[in-house]
Design an enzyme around this catalytic site. Structure first.
Site, PDB file in Angstrom:
ATOM      1  N   LYS A 263       0.864  -1.189   0.000  1.00 49.61           N
ATOM      2  CA  LYS A 263       0.000   0.000   0.000  1.00 49.61           C
ATOM      3  C   LYS A 263       0.891   1.225   0.000  1.00 49.61           C
ATOM      4  O   LYS A 263       1.707   1.411   0.907  1.00 49.61           O
ATOM      5  CB  LYS A 263      -0.909   0.003   1.240  1.00 49.61           C
ATOM      6  CG  LYS A 263      -1.644   1.344   1.478  1.00 49.61           C
ATOM      7  CD  LYS A 263      -2.581   1.307   2.691  1.00 49.61           C
ATOM      8  CE  LYS A 263      -3.139   2.699   3.010  1.00 49.61           C
ATOM      9  NZ  LYS A 263      -4.038   2.711   4.198  1.00 49.61           N
ATOM     10  N   ASP A 268      -2.410  10.248   3.620  1.00 52.30           N
ATOM     11  CA  ASP A 268      -3.809   9.886   3.839  1.00 52.30           C
ATOM     12  C   ASP A 268      -4.483  10.938   4.707  1.00 52.30           C
ATOM     13  O   ASP A 268      -4.401  10.891   5.931  1.00 52.30           O
ATOM     14  CB  ASP A 268      -3.898   8.498   4.496  1.00 52.30           C
ATOM     15  CG  ASP A 268      -5.339   8.052   4.700  1.00 52.30           C
ATOM     16  OD1 ASP A 268      -6.245   8.698   4.125  1.00 52.30           O
ATOM     17  OD2 ASP A 268      -5.550   7.047   5.420  1.00 52.30           O
ATOM     18  N   LYS A 275      -9.767  13.132   8.188  1.00 53.55           N
ATOM     19  CA  LYS A 275      -9.269  12.740   9.507  1.00 53.55           C
ATOM     20  C   LYS A 275      -9.191  13.962  10.418  1.00 53.55           C
ATOM     21  O   LYS A 275      -9.134  15.105   9.946  1.00 53.55           O
ATOM     22  CB  LYS A 275      -7.860  12.152   9.375  1.00 53.55           C
ATOM     23  CG  LYS A 275      -7.806  10.755   8.800  1.00 53.55           C
ATOM     24  CD  LYS A 275      -6.370  10.237   8.813  1.00 53.55           C
ATOM     25  CE  LYS A 275      -6.239   8.880   8.165  1.00 53.55           C
ATOM     26  NZ  LYS A 275      -6.900   7.796   8.899  1.00 53.55           N
ATOM     27  N   ASP A 345     -12.039   7.322   3.901  1.00 57.09           N
ATOM     28  CA  ASP A 345     -10.825   7.063   4.682  1.00 57.09           C
ATOM     29  C   ASP A 345     -10.472   5.566   4.697  1.00 57.09           C
ATOM     30  O   ASP A 345      -9.391   5.196   5.145  1.00 57.09           O
ATOM     31  CB  ASP A 345     -11.013   7.588   6.107  1.00 57.09           C
ATOM     32  CG  ASP A 345      -9.699   7.765   6.846  1.00 57.09           C
ATOM     33  OD1 ASP A 345      -8.637   7.684   6.187  1.00 57.09           O
ATOM     34  OD2 ASP A 345      -9.734   7.980   8.068  1.00 57.09           O
ATOM     35  N   GLU A 347      -9.419   3.875   2.292  1.00 57.63           N
ATOM     36  CA  GLU A 347      -8.927   3.981   0.917  1.00 57.63           C
ATOM     37  C   GLU A 347      -7.881   2.922   0.589  1.00 57.63           C
ATOM     38  O   GLU A 347      -7.709   2.551  -0.565  1.00 57.63           O
ATOM     39  CB  GLU A 347      -8.347   5.381   0.674  1.00 57.63           C
ATOM     40  CG  GLU A 347      -6.884   5.599   1.098  1.00 57.63           C
ATOM     41  CD  GLU A 347      -6.630   5.409   2.589  1.00 57.63           C
ATOM     42  OE1 GLU A 347      -7.599   5.515   3.377  1.00 57.63           O
ATOM     43  OE2 GLU A 347      -5.471   5.164   2.977  1.00 57.63           O
ATOM     44  N   ARG A 349      -7.683  -0.269   1.141  1.00 57.22           N
ATOM     45  CA  ARG A 349      -8.229  -1.506   0.562  1.00 57.22           C
ATOM     46  C   ARG A 349      -8.654  -1.280  -0.888  1.00 57.22           C
ATOM     47  O   ARG A 349      -8.616  -2.193  -1.699  1.00 57.22           O
ATOM     48  CB  ARG A 349      -9.381  -2.014   1.451  1.00 57.22           C
ATOM     49  CG  ARG A 349     -10.565  -1.105   1.533  1.00 57.22           C
ATOM     50  CD  ARG A 349     -11.452  -1.412   2.733  1.00 57.22           C
ATOM     51  NE  ARG A 349     -10.881  -0.911   3.986  1.00 57.22           N
ATOM     52  CZ  ARG A 349     -11.445  -1.085   5.171  1.00 57.22           C
ATOM     53  NH1 ARG A 349     -12.576  -1.752   5.292  1.00 57.22           N
ATOM     54  NH2 ARG A 349     -10.876  -0.599   6.261  1.00 57.22           N
TER      55      ARG A 349
HETATM   56  N1  BES Z   1      -4.088   4.647   6.942  1.00 58.16           N
HETATM   57  C1  BES Z   1      -5.187   4.385   7.787  1.00 58.16           C
HETATM   58  C2  BES Z   1      -4.884   3.370   8.891  1.00 58.16           C
HETATM   59  C3  BES Z   1      -3.859   3.750   9.925  1.00 58.16           C
HETATM   60  C4  BES Z   1      -4.268   4.198  11.167  1.00 58.16           C
HETATM   61  C5  BES Z   1      -2.515   3.590   9.679  1.00 58.16           C
HETATM   62  C6  BES Z   1      -3.317   4.512  12.122  1.00 58.16           C
HETATM   63  C7  BES Z   1      -1.567   3.903  10.633  1.00 58.16           C
HETATM   64  C8  BES Z   1      -1.969   4.354  11.864  1.00 58.16           C
HETATM   65  C9  BES Z   1      -6.351   3.828   6.961  1.00 58.16           C
HETATM   66  O1  BES Z   1      -6.434   4.289   5.661  1.00 58.16           O
HETATM   67  C10 BES Z   1      -7.596   4.268   7.645  1.00 58.16           C
HETATM   68  O2  BES Z   1      -7.849   5.436   7.674  1.00 58.16           O
HETATM   69  N2  BES Z   1      -8.344   3.319   8.177  1.00 58.16           N
HETATM   70  C11 BES Z   1      -9.549   3.607   8.856  1.00 58.16           C
HETATM   71  C12 BES Z   1     -10.584   2.611   8.401  1.00 58.16           C
HETATM   72  C13 BES Z   1     -11.983   2.967   8.781  1.00 58.16           C
HETATM   73  C14 BES Z   1     -12.424   4.220   8.065  1.00 58.16           C
HETATM   74  C15 BES Z   1     -12.878   1.817   8.442  1.00 58.16           C
HETATM   75  C16 BES Z   1      -9.301   3.484  10.354  1.00 58.16           C
HETATM   76  O3  BES Z   1      -8.504   2.630  10.771  1.00 58.16           O
HETATM   77  O4  BES Z   1      -9.885   4.263  11.103  1.00 58.16           O
HETATM   78 ZN    ZN Z   2      -4.682   4.873   4.792  1.00 59.82          ZN
HETATM   79 MN    MN Z   3      -7.486   6.131   5.513  1.00 61.82          MN
END
Ligand code: BES
Ligand code: ZN
Ligand code: MN
Length: 496
Positions: A263, A268, A275, A345, A347, A349
């Site tokens: 990835k 992000d 966020k 968010d 994204e 996947r």
């Molecule tokens: N890049 C983030 C996940 C992440 C969180 C990486 C903390 C490193 C540290 C990912 O894209 C994300 O935002 N995931 C969301 C998913 C949710 C919206 C279902 C998350 O984990 O909150």
């Molecule tokens: Zn991400």
């Molecule tokens: Mn994200």
């Protein structure tokens, strides 16, 4: 930075900092022979420090002797390795990196590591020599890339003191250390510098240096390849997306390929599902999966492993904009699966979906993907353990064993059918988010829809790939975790 292998008595090693590991049981009577000789040259100083209780041999304990006229080295840095019969590669790494970090604060330092023979321990001399080389490479590199006064300096000379048979192990450790440093550097550089095009440029340079084939797919090509899911994420950014494909052809044309997919979300922001400031602060790290793939591919090439490996990076920036993809949008991924977007968010996947399907179409017979995919995985396993998800128990066990051999903690998570129901959509085949609970698993279940029947392992590295603070035994920022596991998994492919 090259690492030299030296042999001979420790008291004769000509260096600025001589790092010597010792265990709690090392009382003067039971000193390993080279340590006893060193202590004799020092008039019994080490023995006296042990009897006074000033050094105990506790794991990663440091004791610096800055004035050692009896020996060739300028300074002696004693580092505890803990009990020898409970020594593991992770513990030895912790001790040695603590020491090399300590020695690398000044510029132009010559450093050497001398280790007692592991005869009685569970670690063999080869692993120990390899770890010493790796620690010399990683310990002297920090995250102060943008400081006018850097906090750490590469050694001007770096030496492992061991016996001559360990030269292959030292080379391997040195290559792994440099690969880890490349991954760390890519993660530590800002999103202002590292975006899809510049990541791809760097991959081309690195590929040329180490003899990997490299192809970069631009936006038009990605459209031709029907990567509608990845392209949707990229839509809100002024930075166009890229997919990088690296190839190491170490086996015959007909030999099966392992594909490693990373990835590479270079930043992000969350997109329209923006966020919070707190959540966004470290999101330059969201390309750690791609950086880990790149680091591992350089090591696989430089070690010239007799296997075929394809490395792929899905590179996009996730930004809010008038042109962003939106909640309720329905995307068609490369393999025809339709996806309802309910959170921009989620994204990662969406990016991996198309790149995994592409890897399958390239003929990969084994898949590993790496992604900073979910905060939920960090909640489940903490900041230091990688989550392992798979559709194939045998391949999963092989990857978990590779992680254990590499001293990198990883733990399997349940991929039960019941989680499939949680990503069903009323308007499309699947939706890109499930409910709050089990978020790391529903994310993995989503990815599973894009790998057909290919044995696949997904590594969620959201916790361990990025450290928020400096510790004595490791620098904050990118950690380079899982580079060694990937190399070990590729090595295991050699054997069947
Ligand atoms: N890049 C983030 C996940 C992440 C969180 C990486 C903390 C490193 C540290 C990912 O894209 C994300 O935002 N995931 C969301 C998913 C949710 C919206 C279902 C998350 O984990 O909150
Ligand atoms: Zn991400
Ligand atoms: Mn994200």
């Amino acid at each position: 930075m090259d690492i030299t292998l030296a042999t001979g008595p420790w008291q004769d090693v000509d260096t600025d900092w001589l790092i010597v590991g010792y265990a709690p049981a090392d009382s003067p009577e039971t000193f390993p022979a080279p340590l006893a000789a060193l202590d004799e040259a020092l008039d019994g100083t080490i023995a006296r420090l042990i009897s006074s209780g000033d050094i105990t041999g506790k794991l990663a304990e440091l004791h610096l002797l800055a004035d050692v006229p009896g020996i060739a080295a300028g300074r002696l840095l004693l580092v505890g390795v803990g009990s020898i019969d409970r020594l593991t590669s992770a513990k030895l790494e912790k001790a040695l990196v603590t020491a090399t970090r300590r020695a690398s604060k000044a510029a132009s330092v010559r450093a050497a590591i001398a280790l007692p023979s592991q005869e009685d321990g569970i670690l063999d001399d080869n692993s120990a020599a390899g770890l010493a080389a790796m620690a010399l490479q990683t310990g002297c590199v920090g995250q102060s890339l943008y400081r006018t006064e850097p906090g750490r300096h590469a050694f001007s000379e770096a030496t492992v003191v061991s016996d001559a048979q360990q030269s292959a192990a030292v080379d391997r450790g040195s290559i792994l250390g440099q690969a880890i440093n490349l991954t760390r550097e890519m993660v530590n550089r800002t999103a202002m510098e590292v975006y899809p095009e510049t990541f791809a440029d760097r991959a081309v340079t690195v590929a040329n240096e180490c003899g990997l084939e490299c192809e970069v797919l631009d936006e038009n090509r990605l459209r031709d390849e029907r990567m509608g899911s990845l392209l949707a994420v990229a839509q809100g950014s002024t930075r166009p997306p890229r997919v990088v494909v690296l190839r190491h052809n170490g086996a015959g044309q007909d030999a099966p390929s392992l594909a490693i997919v990373g990835k590479g979300v270079t930043f992000d922001s969350g997109g329209l599902s923006l966020k919070s400031n707190e959540g966004m602060k470290t999101m330059k790290c969201d390309m750690a999966g791609a950086a880990t793939m790149l680091g591992a591919m350089t090591a696989i090439a430089r070690l010239d492993l007799p296997v075929n490996v394809i490395g792929l990076a899905g590179l996009v920036e996730n930004m809010p904009d008038g042109n962003s993809f939106k909640l309720g949008d329905v995307l068609t991924a490369r393999n025809g699966t339709t996806i309802e977007v309910l959170n921009t968010d989620a994204e990662g996947r969406l990016v991996l979906a198309d790149v995994l399907a592409y890897a399958v179409d390239l003929g990969a017979r084994r898949l590993i993907d790496l992604a900073t995919l979910t905060g939920a995985c960090v909640v489940a396993l903490g900041e230091e353990v990688t989550g392992v998800f798979s559709n194939d128990d045998e391949w999963r066990d092989q990857v978990v064993e590779a992680s254990a051999r590499s001293g990198e903690p990883a733990w399997p998570m349940p991929m039960l059918d019941l989680f499939d129901d949680l990503i069903k959509s009323d308007v499309a085949d699947i939706k890109n988010v499930g409910p709050r609970w089990g978020g790391a698993i529903t994310a993995a279940k989503f990815l599973e829809r894009f790998v057909d029947d290919t044995p696949w392992v997904h590594l969620d590295i959201a916790g361990p790939s990025f450290a928020s603070s400096n510790k004595a035994h490791r620098e904050g920022g990118g950690t380079g975790c899982m580079v060694r596991t990937l190399v070990a998994a590729a090595e295991a492919m050699e054997n069947g």
